[in-house]
Write a protein that holds these residues in place. Structure first.
Motif, PDB file in Angstrom:
ATOM      1  N   ILE A 102       0.871  -1.180   0.000  1.00 37.10           N
ATOM      2  CA  ILE A 102       0.000   0.000   0.000  1.00 37.10           C
ATOM      3  C   ILE A 102       0.902   1.222   0.000  1.00 37.10           C
ATOM      4  CG2 ILE A 102      -1.802   1.288   1.197  1.00 37.10           C
ATOM      5  CD1 ILE A 102      -2.587  -1.363   2.575  1.00 37.10           C
ATOM      6  N   LYS A 103       0.815   2.017  -1.026  1.00 38.58           N
ATOM      7  CA  LYS A 103       1.621   3.231  -1.117  1.00 38.58           C
ATOM      8  C   LYS A 103       0.882   4.365  -0.423  1.00 38.58           C
ATOM      9  CE  LYS A 103       4.736   5.592  -4.073  1.00 38.58           C
ATOM     10  NZ  LYS A 103       5.848   5.488  -3.167  1.00 38.58           N
ATOM     11  N   ASN A 104       1.605   5.124   0.387  1.00 38.58           N
ATOM     12  CA  ASN A 104       1.071   6.329   1.016  1.00 38.58           C
ATOM     13  C   ASN A 104      -0.227   6.043   1.787  1.00 38.58           C
ATOM     14  OD1 ASN A 104       0.908   9.051   1.696  1.00 38.58           O
ATOM     15  ND2 ASN A 104      -0.040   9.623  -0.245  1.00 38.58           N
ATOM     16  N   VAL A 105      -0.170   5.094   2.705  1.00 39.33           N
ATOM     17  CA  VAL A 105      -1.357   4.691   3.457  1.00 39.33           C
ATOM     18  C   VAL A 105      -1.989   5.903   4.147  1.00 39.33           C
ATOM     19  CG1 VAL A 105      -0.089   3.999   5.553  1.00 39.33           C
ATOM     20  CG2 VAL A 105      -2.304   2.968   5.048  1.00 39.33           C
ATOM     21  N   CYS A 106      -3.264   6.081   3.949  1.00 37.95           N
ATOM     22  CA  CYS A 106      -4.039   7.193   4.533  1.00 37.95           C
ATOM     23  C   CYS A 106      -3.377   8.550   4.314  1.00 37.95           C
ATOM     24  CB  CYS A 106      -4.283   6.959   6.022  1.00 37.95           C
ATOM     25  SG  CYS A 106      -5.434   5.636   6.354  1.00 37.95           S
ATOM     26  N   GLU A 107      -2.711   8.703   3.179  1.00 36.80           N
ATOM     27  CA  GLU A 107      -2.048   9.960   2.811  1.00 36.80           C
ATOM     28  C   GLU A 107      -1.078  10.461   3.886  1.00 36.80           C
ATOM     29  OE1 GLU A 107      -4.784  12.835   1.268  1.00 36.80           O
ATOM     30  OE2 GLU A 107      -5.878  11.308   0.152  1.00 36.80           O
ATOM     31  N   THR A 108      -0.375   9.494   4.514  1.00 33.03           N
ATOM     32  CA  THR A 108       0.611   9.829   5.549  1.00 33.03           C
ATOM     33  C   THR A 108       2.021   9.972   4.983  1.00 33.03           C
ATOM     34  OG1 THR A 108       0.990   7.482   6.000  1.00 33.03           O
ATOM     35  CG2 THR A 108      -0.677   8.614   7.362  1.00 33.03           C
ATOM     36  N   GLY A 109       2.216   9.548   3.731  1.00 32.32           N
ATOM     37  CA  GLY A 109       3.552   9.525   3.157  1.00 32.32           C
ATOM     38  C   GLY A 109       4.313   8.264   3.514  1.00 32.32           C
ATOM     39  N   VAL A 110       3.666   7.342   4.216  1.00 32.62           N
ATOM     40  CA  VAL A 110       4.282   6.096   4.664  1.00 32.62           C
ATOM     41  C   VAL A 110       3.709   4.935   3.857  1.00 32.62           C
ATOM     42  CG1 VAL A 110       4.596   4.544   6.641  1.00 32.62           C
ATOM     43  CG2 VAL A 110       4.616   7.022   6.978  1.00 32.62           C
ATOM     44  N   ASP A 111       4.584   4.037   3.416  1.00 36.50           N
ATOM     45  CA  ASP A 111       4.158   2.858   2.666  1.00 36.50           C
ATOM     46  C   ASP A 111       4.034   1.652   3.588  1.00 36.50           C
ATOM     47  OD1 ASP A 111       4.367   4.388   0.341  1.00 36.50           O
ATOM     48  OD2 ASP A 111       6.412   3.695  -0.068  1.00 36.50           O
ATOM     49  N   ILE A 112       3.188   0.707   3.203  1.00 33.75           N
ATOM     50  CA  ILE A 112       3.094  -0.585   3.880  1.00 33.75           C
ATOM     51  C   ILE A 112       3.853  -1.582   3.019  1.00 33.75           C
ATOM     52  CG2 ILE A 112       1.541  -2.388   4.739  1.00 33.75           C
ATOM     53  CD1 ILE A 112       1.433   0.331   6.283  1.00 33.75           C
ATOM     54  N   VAL A 113       4.855  -2.230   3.616  1.00 33.29           N
ATOM     55  CA  VAL A 113       5.829  -3.033   2.880  1.00 33.29           C
ATOM     56  C   VAL A 113       5.807  -4.482   3.377  1.00 33.29           C
ATOM     57  CG1 VAL A 113       8.297  -3.236   2.337  1.00 33.29           C
ATOM     58  CG2 VAL A 113       7.278  -0.982   2.671  1.00 33.29           C
ATOM     59  N   ALA A 114       5.859  -5.433   2.440  1.00 32.76           N
ATOM     60  CA  ALA A 114       5.888  -6.854   2.782  1.00 32.76           C
ATOM     61  C   ALA A 114       7.183  -7.207   3.516  1.00 32.76           C
ATOM     62  CB  ALA A 114       5.757  -7.706   1.522  1.00 32.76           C
ATOM     63  N   THR A 115       7.057  -7.994   4.579  1.00 28.90           N
ATOM     64  CA  THR A 115       8.235  -8.423   5.336  1.00 28.90           C
ATOM     65  C   THR A 115       8.541  -9.910   5.118  1.00 28.90           C
ATOM     66  OG1 THR A 115       6.900  -8.819   7.319  1.00 28.90           O
ATOM     67  CG2 THR A 115       7.964  -6.647   7.094  1.00 28.90           C
ATOM     68  N   ASN A 116       7.845 -10.519   4.168  1.00 26.60           N
ATOM     69  CA  ASN A 116       8.106 -11.896   3.780  1.00 26.60           C
ATOM     70  C   ASN A 116       7.573 -12.066   2.368  1.00 26.60           C
ATOM     71  OD1 ASN A 116       8.826 -14.616   3.853  1.00 26.60           O
ATOM     72  ND2 ASN A 116       7.912 -14.968   5.869  1.00 26.60           N
ATOM     73  N   HIS A 117       7.679 -13.244   1.834  1.00 32.25           N
ATOM     74  CA  HIS A 117       7.149 -13.492   0.497  1.00 32.25           C
ATOM     75  C   HIS A 117       5.906 -14.389   0.602  1.00 32.25           C
ATOM     76  CE1 HIS A 117       9.843 -16.902   1.268  1.00 32.25           C
ATOM     77  NE2 HIS A 117       8.902 -17.586   0.683  1.00 32.25           N
ATOM     78  N   CYS A 118       5.136 -14.426  -0.451  1.00 33.79           N
ATOM     79  CA  CYS A 118       3.983 -15.315  -0.549  1.00 33.79           C
ATOM     80  C   CYS A 118       3.810 -15.648  -2.024  1.00 33.79           C
ATOM     81  CB  CYS A 118       2.723 -14.658   0.032  1.00 33.79           C
ATOM     82  SG  CYS A 118       1.289 -15.754  -0.008  1.00 33.79           S
ATOM     83  N   TYR A 119       3.999 -16.913  -2.358  1.00 29.17           N
ATOM     84  CA  TYR A 119       3.902 -17.339  -3.760  1.00 29.17           C
ATOM     85  C   TYR A 119       2.595 -18.026  -4.022  1.00 29.17           C
ATOM     86  CZ  TYR A 119       8.859 -16.334  -3.572  1.00 29.17           C
ATOM     87  OH  TYR A 119      10.058 -15.716  -3.401  1.00 29.17           O
TER      88      TYR A 119
END
Length: 119
Positions: A102-119
């Motif tokens: 999720i880019k720019n969650v709630c217009e905070t300038g902060v992204d939500i980034v995966a901390t593992n993989h899922c295939y």
């Protein structure tokens, strides 16, 4: 006014006392054993922030969710709004470690980034 907080910057967990004047401005900070504690106390009183670790739902993956985190701390008052947006989100597999979910969650300038993989 006096506010007591526990510093979480390092394992020492200093008990810090912050004195505020009637206008809500900081007049003194005591109890910290380092400069990081003083900075933490100032930030906690004037603009509290929290890092966020959670999961995002994955469509078509080996697992139903992928763990993720905020790329930097979020304003404390926006945490619940951010969680609503994250809970509503769906991403498609495959997901790689480090993918921005999720880019720019709630217009905070902060992204939500995966901390593992899922295939």
């Amino acid at each position: 006014m006096t506010k007591n907080i526990t510093c979480v910057t390092c394992p020492m967990g200093c008990s810090i006392t912050v004195e505020l004047n009637d206008g809500g401005e900081i007049t003194s900070i005591t109890g910290n054993t380092c400069k990081r504690g003083e900075a933490y106390a100032k930030n906690e009183i004037t603009h509290p922030q929290r890092s966020l670790a959670t999961t995002v739902r994955v469509e078509g993956g080996e697992h139903a969710v992928v763990p993720c985190k905020s790329s930097s701390p979020l304003p404390k008052e926006k945490i619940f709004d951010c969680m609503k947006e994250i809970n509503a989100a769906r991403v498609n597999a495959p997901v790689e470690l480090g993918d921005v979910l999720i880019k720019n969650v709630c217009e905070t300038g902060v992204d939500i980034v995966a901390t593992n993989h899922c295939y």
